[in-house]
Design a protein around this motif. Structure first.
Motif, PDB file in Angstrom:
ATOM      1  N   TYR A  26       0.548  -1.125  -0.159  1.00  0.00           N
ATOM      2  CA  TYR A  26      -0.117   0.106   0.032  1.00  0.00           C
ATOM      3  C   TYR A  26       0.839   1.334  -0.087  1.00  0.00           C
ATOM      4  CZ  TYR A  26      -3.453   3.266   1.530  1.00  0.00           C
ATOM      5  OH  TYR A  26      -4.364   4.482   1.617  1.00  0.00           O
ATOM      6  N   GLY A  27       2.204   1.224   0.595  1.00  0.00           N
ATOM      7  CA  GLY A  27       3.068   2.290   0.428  1.00  0.00           C
ATOM      8  C   GLY A  27       2.731   3.084   1.589  1.00  0.00           C
ATOM      9  N   THR A  28       2.616   2.593   2.812  1.00  0.00           N
ATOM     10  CA  THR A  28       2.246   3.527   3.874  1.00  0.00           C
ATOM     11  C   THR A  28       2.913   2.767   5.170  1.00  0.00           C
ATOM     12  OG1 THR A  28       0.503   4.560   5.289  1.00  0.00           O
ATOM     13  CG2 THR A  28       0.073   2.236   4.756  1.00  0.00           C
ATOM     14  N   SER A  29       2.777   3.162   6.320  1.00  0.00           N
ATOM     15  CA  SER A  29       3.403   2.602   7.614  1.00  0.00           C
ATOM     16  C   SER A  29       2.389   1.593   8.143  1.00  0.00           C
ATOM     17  CB  SER A  29       3.717   3.593   8.647  1.00  0.00           C
ATOM     18  OG  SER A  29       2.185   4.058   9.114  1.00  0.00           O
ATOM     19  N   SER A  45      -9.820   0.607  13.511  1.00  0.00           N
ATOM     20  CA  SER A  45     -11.091   1.227  13.423  1.00  0.00           C
ATOM     21  C   SER A  45     -12.272   0.558  12.736  1.00  0.00           C
ATOM     22  CB  SER A  45     -10.643   2.725  12.440  1.00  0.00           C
ATOM     23  OG  SER A  45      -9.707   3.267  12.914  1.00  0.00           O
ATOM     24  N   VAL A  46     -12.027  -0.269  12.001  1.00  0.00           N
ATOM     25  CA  VAL A  46     -12.827  -1.043  11.212  1.00  0.00           C
ATOM     26  C   VAL A  46     -13.412  -1.907  12.153  1.00  0.00           C
ATOM     27  CG1 VAL A  46     -13.278  -3.203   9.708  1.00  0.00           C
ATOM     28  CG2 VAL A  46     -12.041  -1.103   8.923  1.00  0.00           C
ATOM     29  N   LEU A  47     -12.832  -2.543  12.901  1.00  0.00           N
ATOM     30  CA  LEU A  47     -13.340  -3.379  14.036  1.00  0.00           C
ATOM     31  C   LEU A  47     -14.202  -2.772  15.130  1.00  0.00           C
ATOM     32  CD1 LEU A  47     -10.567  -6.374  14.377  1.00  0.00           C
ATOM     33  CD2 LEU A  47     -12.725  -6.369  13.137  1.00  0.00           C
ATOM     34  N   VAL A  48     -13.570  -1.644  15.611  1.00  0.00           N
ATOM     35  CA  VAL A  48     -14.492  -0.948  16.522  1.00  0.00           C
ATOM     36  C   VAL A  48     -15.937  -0.437  16.044  1.00  0.00           C
ATOM     37  CG1 VAL A  48     -14.503   1.624  17.302  1.00  0.00           C
ATOM     38  CG2 VAL A  48     -12.308   0.288  17.892  1.00  0.00           C
ATOM     39  N   CYS A  49     -15.938  -0.232  14.745  1.00  0.00           N
ATOM     40  CA  CYS A  49     -17.311  -0.052  14.136  1.00  0.00           C
ATOM     41  C   CYS A  49     -18.069  -1.075  14.139  1.00  0.00           C
ATOM     42  CB  CYS A  49     -17.081   0.795  12.682  1.00  0.00           C
ATOM     43  SG  CYS A  49     -16.491   2.239  12.750  1.00  0.00           S
ATOM     44  N   ARG A  75     -17.507   0.425   3.093  1.00  0.00           N
ATOM     45  CA  ARG A  75     -16.386   0.272   2.386  1.00  0.00           C
ATOM     46  C   ARG A  75     -15.543  -1.003   2.410  1.00  0.00           C
ATOM     47  NH1 ARG A  75     -13.300   6.197   3.719  1.00  0.00           N
ATOM     48  NH2 ARG A  75     -14.262   7.490   2.213  1.00  0.00           N
ATOM     49  N   SER A  76     -14.884  -1.309   1.391  1.00  0.00           N
ATOM     50  CA  SER A  76     -14.099  -2.527   1.619  1.00  0.00           C
ATOM     51  C   SER A  76     -12.640  -1.950   2.285  1.00  0.00           C
ATOM     52  CB  SER A  76     -13.381  -2.964   0.081  1.00  0.00           C
ATOM     53  OG  SER A  76     -12.496  -2.010  -0.446  1.00  0.00           O
ATOM     54  N   PHE A  77     -12.059  -3.221   2.833  1.00  0.00           N
ATOM     55  CA  PHE A  77     -10.663  -2.750   3.567  1.00  0.00           C
ATOM     56  C   PHE A  77      -9.910  -1.805   2.897  1.00  0.00           C
ATOM     57  CE2 PHE A  77      -7.027  -3.899   5.670  1.00  0.00           C
ATOM     58  CZ  PHE A  77      -6.944  -3.181   7.099  1.00  0.00           C
ATOM     59  N   ALA A  78      -9.686  -2.262   1.630  1.00  0.00           N
ATOM     60  CA  ALA A  78      -8.750  -1.457   0.599  1.00  0.00           C
ATOM     61  C   ALA A  78      -9.273  -0.068   0.580  1.00  0.00           C
ATOM     62  CB  ALA A  78      -8.788  -1.985  -0.820  1.00  0.00           C
ATOM     63  N   GLU A  79     -10.515   0.279   0.524  1.00  0.00           N
ATOM     64  CA  GLU A  79     -11.019   1.594   0.368  1.00  0.00           C
ATOM     65  C   GLU A  79     -10.774   2.409   1.826  1.00  0.00           C
ATOM     66  OE1 GLU A  79     -14.686   1.294  -2.629  1.00  0.00           O
ATOM     67  OE2 GLU A  79     -15.058   0.485  -0.894  1.00  0.00           O
ATOM     68  N   VAL A  80     -10.922   1.576   2.896  1.00  0.00           N
ATOM     69  CA  VAL A  80     -10.668   2.058   4.096  1.00  0.00           C
ATOM     70  C   VAL A  80      -9.066   2.480   4.222  1.00  0.00           C
ATOM     71  CG1 VAL A  80     -10.602   1.608   6.804  1.00  0.00           C
ATOM     72  CG2 VAL A  80     -12.525   1.127   5.446  1.00  0.00           C
ATOM     73  N   HIS A 129      -5.864 -11.440   0.236  1.00  0.00           N
ATOM     74  CA  HIS A 129      -6.909 -11.571  -0.518  1.00  0.00           C
ATOM     75  C   HIS A 129      -7.785 -10.183  -0.730  1.00  0.00           C
ATOM     76  CE1 HIS A 129      -6.513 -15.836  -0.598  1.00  0.00           C
ATOM     77  NE2 HIS A 129      -6.465 -15.856   0.783  1.00  0.00           N
ATOM     78  N   GLU A 130      -7.223  -9.146  -0.329  1.00  0.00           N
ATOM     79  CA  GLU A 130      -7.636  -7.850  -0.727  1.00  0.00           C
ATOM     80  C   GLU A 130      -6.998  -7.131  -2.024  1.00  0.00           C
ATOM     81  OE1 GLU A 130      -9.850  -5.642   0.176  1.00  0.00           O
ATOM     82  OE2 GLU A 130     -10.858  -6.200   2.188  1.00  0.00           O
ATOM     83  N   THR A 131      -7.599  -6.455  -2.832  1.00  0.00           N
ATOM     84  CA  THR A 131      -7.245  -5.752  -3.861  1.00  0.00           C
ATOM     85  C   THR A 131      -6.316  -4.399  -3.236  1.00  0.00           C
ATOM     86  OG1 THR A 131      -8.681  -6.688  -5.413  1.00  0.00           O
ATOM     87  CG2 THR A 131      -7.387  -4.587  -5.913  1.00  0.00           C
ATOM     88  N   LEU A 132      -5.267  -4.324  -2.802  1.00  0.00           N
ATOM     89  CA  LEU A 132      -4.638  -3.181  -2.480  1.00  0.00           C
ATOM     90  C   LEU A 132      -3.649  -2.508  -3.483  1.00  0.00           C
ATOM     91  CD1 LEU A 132      -3.168  -5.198   0.804  1.00  0.00           C
ATOM     92  CD2 LEU A 132      -5.159  -3.874   0.625  1.00  0.00           C
ATOM     93  N   GLU A 133      -4.381  -1.211  -3.703  1.00  0.00           N
ATOM     94  CA  GLU A 133      -3.383  -0.605  -4.799  1.00  0.00           C
ATOM     95  C   GLU A 133      -2.899   0.754  -4.071  1.00  0.00           C
ATOM     96  OE1 GLU A 133      -6.885   0.903  -7.338  1.00  0.00           O
ATOM     97  OE2 GLU A 133      -7.252  -1.319  -8.121  1.00  0.00           O
TER      98      GLU A 133
END
Length: 469
Positions: free
Chosen positions: A271-274, A284-288, A330-335, A462-466
């Motif tokens: 993904y190019g992040t930390s 955050s996804v799981l808290v929601c 949102r999908s996880f990739a979008e998140v 199994h996610e499309t990570l762009e």
């Protein structure tokens, strides 16, 4: 034996932003405020041996003289001025513990910081295991007005030479990064007898800058972010009591997972992040998922060492930022894509005046007709971030069999309802969840951590990570 020190100045000042933030947390957690004590163990470098107890005490005195935060205590008196006053006297301090209800908008007068010139710190000499000694020195709250904010232990061998030095910090004097600076300087003093470079700024200096026009401008920008987001987030992430506590209401579950470590490294690389942003997004996804909200508001602890002059300061600069992420639909990739800019906004908001935050919280809560506070925290305590896209699925899934979960802590009080801590462990990534079991029962805490591991292992393959950009 004591550690004796004699500094070059004394003075009083209002609390810095970081001191005010941690003081607010301390007083809300008392009498269990030893929760905020933390320590470091330094094995004496081979080139510095043999080290006598007397010589170790001398070197530690130099360390305390260099870093004024280590000889700064609280005054329980009313803080009436905004300007820092600096003198040459010893700097008086109360001999009794500042009561937990003192300070802040809910508890009367806020204490001031008081820098002392000269004094002594008791030194504990032991043959015990250094980690066990650190636990013992950390086990009781500091006397914030009467005790210097550093406890020190020396572990000695049969010949009475020192093998390990144990430092335990009051959180008003240092945060995790500040403690690392202190340990680095201590190592240099042991090896070279001196620390190169200028003396870093002290809490007195920071208090002065934060009340200057540049400091006030930074505070205003941060306050605008907090108020804007506080008007749209759920008032509280964990807003319903769902169970009666069994014993103390506060519990900690600690998961250690090599699979989680490898999966997060892979996602961050692709993904190019930390890895911290990946964990923040997944948390955050799981808290929601647990709370039913579509927007997650989380308070990440941010180091606030982006100013060059403060990078090497031994003080508490860490504060909460406000991370807000729209998760619903949102999908996880979008998140993940949304999490990167949201994290940057949160990091900028962390360097703020807690007084501004208190005032806007009251204003927004009044306007919304309910108290607004996320009570949901995230603290990545690692100092190194490693990303690696080469980990294969079979290795990661096999590593899940090694995952462990323990319950190392329970207590009566905490200033939050959900606190996630990330640490680097010998067996992988450590994720601790400290929660109020009236809002998140123990079985739900364990399920949350297991789900966090499963979510990220699945996402790694199994996610499309762009990548962004």
């Amino acid at each position: 034996m004591d550690i004796r020190f004699s500094g070059s100045r004394s003075g009083t000042a209002p609390l810095t932003w970081g001191q005010r933030a941690i003081w607010d947390a301390i007083r809300k957690t008392a009498p269990d405020d030893h929760y905020f004590n933390f320590g470091r163990v330094l094995a004496v470098p081979r080139r510095a041996r043999p080290l006598t107890v007397t010589r170790a005490a001398e070197i530690l005195g130099v360390l305390v003289e260099r870093h004024e935060s280590l000889r700064t205590r609280l005054s329980a008196g009313l803080n009436t001025g905004l300007e820092t006053s600096v003198g040459t006297g010893p700097g008086a301090a109360s001999s009794s513990r500042v009561p937990a209800q003192a300070g802040g908008q809910d508890g009367g007068a806020e204490p001031a910081q008081v820098l002392g010139t000269a004094g002594s710190i008791p030194l504990t000499v032991s043959r015990d295991d250094p980690e066990r000694l650190m636990e013992e020195l950390s086990a009781t709250p500091f006397d914030y007005a009467g005790e210097w904010p550093l406890r020190v232990g020396l572990v000695v061998a049969e010949d009475e030479t020192v093998t390990h030095i144990v430092l335990v910090f009051c959180h008003l004097a240092a945060d995790g990064l500040g403690a690392e600076v202190a340990i680095t300087d201590l190592r240099l003093l042991l090896l070279r007898g001196a620390v190169p470079g200028p003396t870093p700024p002290s809490p007195l200096d920071l208090a002065r800058w934060q009340r200057s026009e540049p400091g006030l401008r930074v505070a205003r920008i941060a306050a605008e972010h907090w108020e804007r987001e506080y008007r749209r987030i759920p008032p509280t992430m964990f807003d319903r009591r769902v169970a009666a506590p069994e014993g103390p209401p506060i519990w900690r579950a600690h998961l250690v997972s090599r699979a989680l470590d490898l999966a997060v490294q892979r996602i961050a690389a692709v993904y190019g992040t930390s890895t911290s942003t990946v964990l923040l997004a997944a948390s955050s996804v799981l808290v929601c998922s647990v709370t039913g909200h579509e927007v997650c508001a989380m308070l990440p602890i941010v180091g606030n060492r982006f100013r060059q002059d403060a990078a090497q300061a031994v003080t508490t600069l860490s504060q909460e930022g406000l991370f807000v992420l729209d998760v619903g639909g949102r999908s996880f990739a979008e998140v993940l894509r949304a999490a990167k800019p949201a994290a940057l906004r949160a990091y900028r908001s962390a360097y703020h005046d807690p007084g501004d935050r208190d005032r806007l919280t009251e204003r927004v809560s009044r306007d919304r007709g309910t108290r607004v506070h996320p009570y949901c925290c995230f603290n990545d305590m690692r100092f190194i971030d490693r990303v690696d896209a080469s980990h294969d699925e079979r290795t990661v899934r096999t590593a899940m069999e090694e995952t462990t979960l323990t319950w190392p802590l329970s207590q009566d009080q905490l200033n939050c309802r959900f606190c996630l801590h990330v640490t680097g462990e010998g067996g992988g990534l450590g994720v601790s969840l400290t929660a109020d079991t009236r809002y998140l029962p123990k079985e739900a805490m364990e399920r949350y951590l297991r789900d966090l591991e499963s979510l990220l292992v699945e996402a790694a393959f199994h996610e499309t990570l762009e990548p962004v950009g």
